[in-house]
Design a protein around this motif. Structure first.
Motif, PDB file in Angstrom:
ATOM      1  N   MET A  95       0.836  -1.195   0.000  1.00  0.00           N
ATOM      2  CA  MET A  95       0.000   0.000   0.000  1.00  0.00           C
ATOM      3  C   MET A  95       0.875   1.251   0.000  1.00  0.00           C
ATOM      4  O   MET A  95       1.875   1.321   0.695  1.00  0.00           O
ATOM      5  N   LYS A  96       0.487   2.224  -0.816  1.00  0.00           N
ATOM      6  CA  LYS A  96       1.243   3.476  -0.890  1.00  0.00           C
ATOM      7  C   LYS A  96       0.340   4.626  -0.470  1.00  0.00           C
ATOM      8  O   LYS A  96      -0.769   4.771  -0.983  1.00  0.00           O
ATOM      9  N   ILE A  97       0.850   5.437   0.470  1.00  0.00           N
ATOM     10  CA  ILE A  97       0.068   6.567   0.965  1.00  0.00           C
ATOM     11  C   ILE A  97       0.889   7.838   0.801  1.00  0.00           C
ATOM     12  O   ILE A  97       2.037   7.915   1.255  1.00  0.00           O
ATOM     13  N   ALA A  98       0.310   8.824   0.130  1.00  0.00           N
ATOM     14  CA  ALA A  98       0.980  10.109  -0.096  1.00  0.00           C
ATOM     15  C   ALA A  98       0.363  11.153   0.840  1.00  0.00           C
ATOM     16  O   ALA A  98      -0.860  11.275   0.906  1.00  0.00           O
ATOM     17  N   VAL A  99       1.226  11.876   1.560  1.00  0.00           N
ATOM     18  CA  VAL A  99       0.739  12.945   2.449  1.00  0.00           C
ATOM     19  C   VAL A  99       1.438  14.239   2.014  1.00  0.00           C
ATOM     20  O   VAL A  99       2.654  14.358   2.150  1.00  0.00           O
ATOM     21  N   ASP A 100       0.679  15.166   1.470  1.00  0.00           N
ATOM     22  CA  ASP A 100       1.249  16.437   1.027  1.00  0.00           C
ATOM     23  C   ASP A 100       0.616  17.598   1.778  1.00  0.00           C
ATOM     24  O   ASP A 100      -0.417  17.442   2.430  1.00  0.00           O
ATOM     25  N   GLY A 101       1.245  18.760   1.623  1.00  0.00           N
ATOM     26  CA  GLY A 101       0.686  19.967   2.244  1.00  0.00           C
ATOM     27  C   GLY A 101       1.789  20.966   2.520  1.00  0.00           C
ATOM     28  O   GLY A 101       2.977  20.651   2.354  1.00  0.00           O
ATOM     29  N   PRO A 102       1.408  22.172   2.931  1.00  0.00           N
ATOM     30  CA  PRO A 102       2.412  23.212   3.193  1.00  0.00           C
ATOM     31  C   PRO A 102       3.164  22.980   4.493  1.00  0.00           C
ATOM     32  O   PRO A 102       2.781  22.114   5.292  1.00  0.00           O
ATOM     33  N   ALA A 103       4.221  23.767   4.696  1.00  0.00           N
ATOM     34  CA  ALA A 103       5.032  23.662   5.920  1.00  0.00           C
ATOM     35  C   ALA A 103       4.158  23.888   7.152  1.00  0.00           C
ATOM     36  O   ALA A 103       3.345  24.811   7.180  1.00  0.00           O
ATOM     37  N   GLY A 104       4.306  23.016   8.122  1.00  0.00           N
ATOM     38  CA  GLY A 104       3.622  23.220   9.399  1.00  0.00           C
ATOM     39  C   GLY A 104       2.200  22.700   9.472  1.00  0.00           C
ATOM     40  O   GLY A 104       1.512  22.905  10.469  1.00  0.00           O
ATOM     41  N   ALA A 105       1.751  21.992   8.433  1.00  0.00           N
ATOM     42  CA  ALA A 105       0.375  21.474   8.464  1.00  0.00           C
ATOM     43  C   ALA A 105       0.285  20.169   9.254  1.00  0.00           C
ATOM     44  O   ALA A 105      -0.805  19.633   9.454  1.00  0.00           O
ATOM     45  N   GLY A 106       1.429  19.648   9.702  1.00  0.00           N
ATOM     46  CA  GLY A 106       1.436  18.435  10.522  1.00  0.00           C
ATOM     47  C   GLY A 106       1.781  17.174   9.743  1.00  0.00           C
ATOM     48  O   GLY A 106       1.664  16.057  10.269  1.00  0.00           O
ATOM     49  N   LYS A 107       2.239  17.339   8.510  1.00  0.00           N
ATOM     50  CA  LYS A 107       2.485  16.178   7.634  1.00  0.00           C
ATOM     51  C   LYS A 107       3.397  15.122   8.242  1.00  0.00           C
ATOM     52  O   LYS A 107       3.061  13.953   8.266  1.00  0.00           O
ATOM     53  N   SER A 108       4.586  15.555   8.693  1.00  0.00           N
ATOM     54  CA  SER A 108       5.582  14.572   9.129  1.00  0.00           C
ATOM     55  C   SER A 108       5.086  13.741  10.301  1.00  0.00           C
ATOM     56  O   SER A 108       5.195  12.511  10.282  1.00  0.00           O
ATOM     57  N   THR A 109       4.518  14.413  11.304  1.00  0.00           N
ATOM     58  CA  THR A 109       4.062  13.679  12.490  1.00  0.00           C
ATOM     59  C   THR A 109       2.917  12.741  12.118  1.00  0.00           C
ATOM     60  O   THR A 109       2.905  11.566  12.511  1.00  0.00           O
ATOM     61  N   VAL A 110       1.972  13.260  11.338  1.00  0.00           N
ATOM     62  CA  VAL A 110       0.817  12.439  10.959  1.00  0.00           C
ATOM     63  C   VAL A 110       1.268  11.249  10.101  1.00  0.00           C
ATOM     64  O   VAL A 110       0.887  10.104  10.358  1.00  0.00           O
ATOM     65  N   ALA A 111       2.124  11.528   9.114  1.00  0.00           N
ATOM     66  CA  ALA A 111       2.564  10.452   8.215  1.00  0.00           C
ATOM     67  C   ALA A 111       3.323   9.374   8.993  1.00  0.00           C
ATOM     68  O   ALA A 111       3.136   8.178   8.774  1.00  0.00           O
ATOM     69  N   ARG A 112       4.185   9.820   9.927  1.00  0.00           N
ATOM     70  CA  ARG A 112       4.966   8.852  10.705  1.00  0.00           C
ATOM     71  C   ARG A 112       4.051   7.973  11.560  1.00  0.00           C
ATOM     72  O   ARG A 112       4.207   6.750  11.624  1.00  0.00           O
ATOM     73  N   LEU A 113       3.044   8.604  12.204  1.00  0.00           N
ATOM     74  CA  LEU A 113       2.152   7.835  13.076  1.00  0.00           C
ATOM     75  C   LEU A 113       1.251   6.893  12.275  1.00  0.00           C
ATOM     76  O   LEU A 113       1.000   5.762  12.688  1.00  0.00           O
TER      77      LEU A 113
ATOM     78  N   ASP B 202      -2.293   4.655  -3.389  1.00  0.00           N
ATOM     79  CA  ASP B 202      -3.637   4.155  -3.063  1.00  0.00           C
ATOM     80  C   ASP B 202      -4.439   5.227  -2.348  1.00  0.00           C
ATOM     81  O   ASP B 202      -5.651   5.295  -2.482  1.00  0.00           O
ATOM     82  N   TRP B 203      -3.721   6.024  -1.549  1.00  0.00           N
ATOM     83  CA  TRP B 203      -4.385   7.096  -0.811  1.00  0.00           C
ATOM     84  C   TRP B 203      -3.552   8.348  -0.898  1.00  0.00           C
ATOM     85  O   TRP B 203      -2.333   8.303  -0.736  1.00  0.00           O
ATOM     86  N   LYS B 204      -4.236   9.461  -1.153  1.00  0.00           N
ATOM     87  CA  LYS B 204      -3.556  10.756  -1.205  1.00  0.00           C
ATOM     88  C   LYS B 204      -4.245  11.690  -0.215  1.00  0.00           C
ATOM     89  O   LYS B 204      -5.455  11.918  -0.325  1.00  0.00           O
ATOM     90  N   ILE B 205      -3.465  12.171   0.713  1.00  0.00           N
ATOM     91  CA  ILE B 205      -3.997  13.055   1.753  1.00  0.00           C
ATOM     92  C   ILE B 205      -3.334  14.422   1.586  1.00  0.00           C
ATOM     93  O   ILE B 205      -2.107  14.491   1.399  1.00  0.00           O
ATOM     94  N   PHE B 206      -4.115  15.472   1.642  1.00  0.00           N
ATOM     95  CA  PHE B 206      -3.553  16.821   1.571  1.00  0.00           C
ATOM     96  C   PHE B 206      -3.924  17.540   2.858  1.00  0.00           C
ATOM     97  O   PHE B 206      -5.107  17.773   3.132  1.00  0.00           O
ATOM     98  N   LEU B 207      -2.913  17.849   3.674  1.00  0.00           N
ATOM     99  CA  LEU B 207      -3.169  18.502   4.959  1.00  0.00           C
ATOM    100  C   LEU B 207      -3.019  20.009   4.816  1.00  0.00           C
ATOM    101  O   LEU B 207      -2.059  20.496   4.223  1.00  0.00           O
TER     102      LEU B 207
END
Ligand code: DC
Length: 230
Positions: free
Chosen positions: A1-19, A138-143
């Motif tokens: 499964m592949k999950i893409a998490v994109d968004g601007p700086a400070g939207a919480g991407k890294s923490t959310v993606a890691r968890l 499979d999933w693309k999330i934009f924070l």
């Protein structure tokens, strides 16, 4: 499964993606860390960050190694040295948008990300993951989050590290980085057509993680969803 998490700086991407990666037992790749490691080495060598060819000489000569370490996220090694903390320094942050705006630099780094993507299931966070690096995710999330909230989070993070910075100054830096990241010619920050957007302004990290997991498990009804096939 592949999950893409994109968004601007400070939207919480890294923490959310890691968890999310941790909960699903997947690998996690912080793609911004790769541009940051290159920027750190360029600054150390006194390279002009507007000089694409000079940056490519740095890119092709560094020994960049990313180790996936569960709840610690990614540990970044440059020539054997652990630079995970150093790549978050203010002068790296101030130059990384310019470094990442060069076409050849992006092609080089995206090829490395592509290799990692092909090795199996992964959650990647960045700016162009859903649009360029893993358009078949499979999933693309934009924070998203307001500039004010992103600046507030950044200020709190700096304070935890004992650094006090004026909120207005942080807002200015965030606006400048948003502008550079979303107006550059080469794969600018953009929400993929089939991405699900989540506004994290008034949500906790846990709430965002739950929303993403709910979405993937098919439990989330109230967000527009288009494209997952897990
Ligand atoms: O997510 P971050 O703040 O660590 O990213 C640092 C910079 O790298 C960001 O300003 C834009 C760039 N970047 C990019 O262009 N593409 C990515 N996939 C990730 C980061």
């Amino acid at each position: 499964m592949k999950i893409a998490v994109d968004g601007p700086a400070g939207a919480g991407k890294s923490t959310v993606a890691r968890l999310v990666a941790e909960r699903l037992g997947l690998r996690y790749l912080d793609t911004g860390a790769m541009y940051r490691a290159l920027t750190l080495e360029a600054l150390r060598r006194g390279v002009d960050t507007s000089d694409e060819n000079a940056l490519m000489e740095v890119a092709t000569s560094i020994d960049l190694n990313i180790v996936f370490q569960g709840d610690k996220g990614n540990v970044i090694y440059l020539g054997g040295e652990d630079v995970t903390g150093l790549i978050r320094q203010p002068d790296v942050t101030a130059h990384v948008s310019e470094v990442s705006s060069h076409r050849k630099v992006r092609e080089f780094i995206v090829a490395l990300q592509d290799q990692i993507g092909r090795q199996g299931s992964v959650v990647m966070d960045g700016r162009d993951i859903g649009t360029v690096v893993m358009p078949d995710a499979d999933w693309k999330i934009f924070l998203q989050a307001t500039v004010e909230e992103r600046a507030r989070r950044r200020q709190a993070e700096l304070l935890r590290r004992g650094v006090s910075v004026d909120i207005e100054e942080i807002q200015e830096q965030i606006r400048a980085r948003d502008y550079l990241d979303s107006t550059r010619d080469n794969s600018p920050l953009r929400k993929a057509k089939d991405a699900v957007e989540i506004d994290t302004t008034s949500l906790t990290i846990e709430e965002v993680v739950d929303k993403v997991l709910g979405l993937i498990r098919g439990e989330e009804q109230d967000v527009q969803h288009s494209g997952g096939n897990y």
